[in-house]
Write an enzyme that holds these catalytic residues in place. Sequence first.
Site, short mmCIF file in Angstrom:
data_model
loop_
_atom_site.label_atom_id
_atom_site.label_comp_id
_atom_site.label_asym_id
_atom_site.label_seq_id
_atom_site.Cartn_x
_atom_site.Cartn_y
_atom_site.Cartn_z
N GLY A 120 8.67 4.49 -0.41
CA GLY A 120 9.99 4.65 0.17
C GLY A 120 10.73 5.91 -0.26
O GLY A 120 11.85 6.22 0.17
N CYS A 121 10.02 6.36 -1.28
CA CYS A 121 10.41 7.59 -1.83
C CYS A 121 9.69 8.98 -1.16
O CYS A 121 8.39 8.83 -0.94
CB CYS A 121 10.33 7.94 -3.30
SG CYS A 121 11.34 6.77 -4.25
#
Length: 137
Positions: A51-52
């Site tokens: 998710g980064c």
Amino acid sequence: MSAPTEAAAETFQAFQQAGGWEQRARLLMLWGDRLEPLADSERNDANLVSGCESKLWLVGERHVTGLHFRGTSEARLLRGLLAVLLVRANGLEGQSLQQLDVTEWFTQLGLSRHLSPSRSNGMNAVLQRMRELASTS
């Protein structure tokens, strides 16, 4: 919500005294440089936060004083954001960690309006990973 730790209160003070975004960005870089290092062996897929946008690794350990997280990122600004999140989250236990609002914390530090949606989403992904680690430790 639990009261901020002394380190979180000091971080809040430092960012409040910064005159604008450029000073806050410099503070973020400095905070990121102070992160506890991760061993090369800890920079693995199991510790990679999904998710980064940039690679970010996070590990969590239970200490006598509560949960303690360490992490790093390839991106310097992301390391700074991670550092100020860790200052707020370290030492919290289950319910307090569940109630931690990363957006509110970054707003208090004067950072939210300068964060891209992808960086905000990344920090929320980090907090979610902290909660997962807390539930398994």
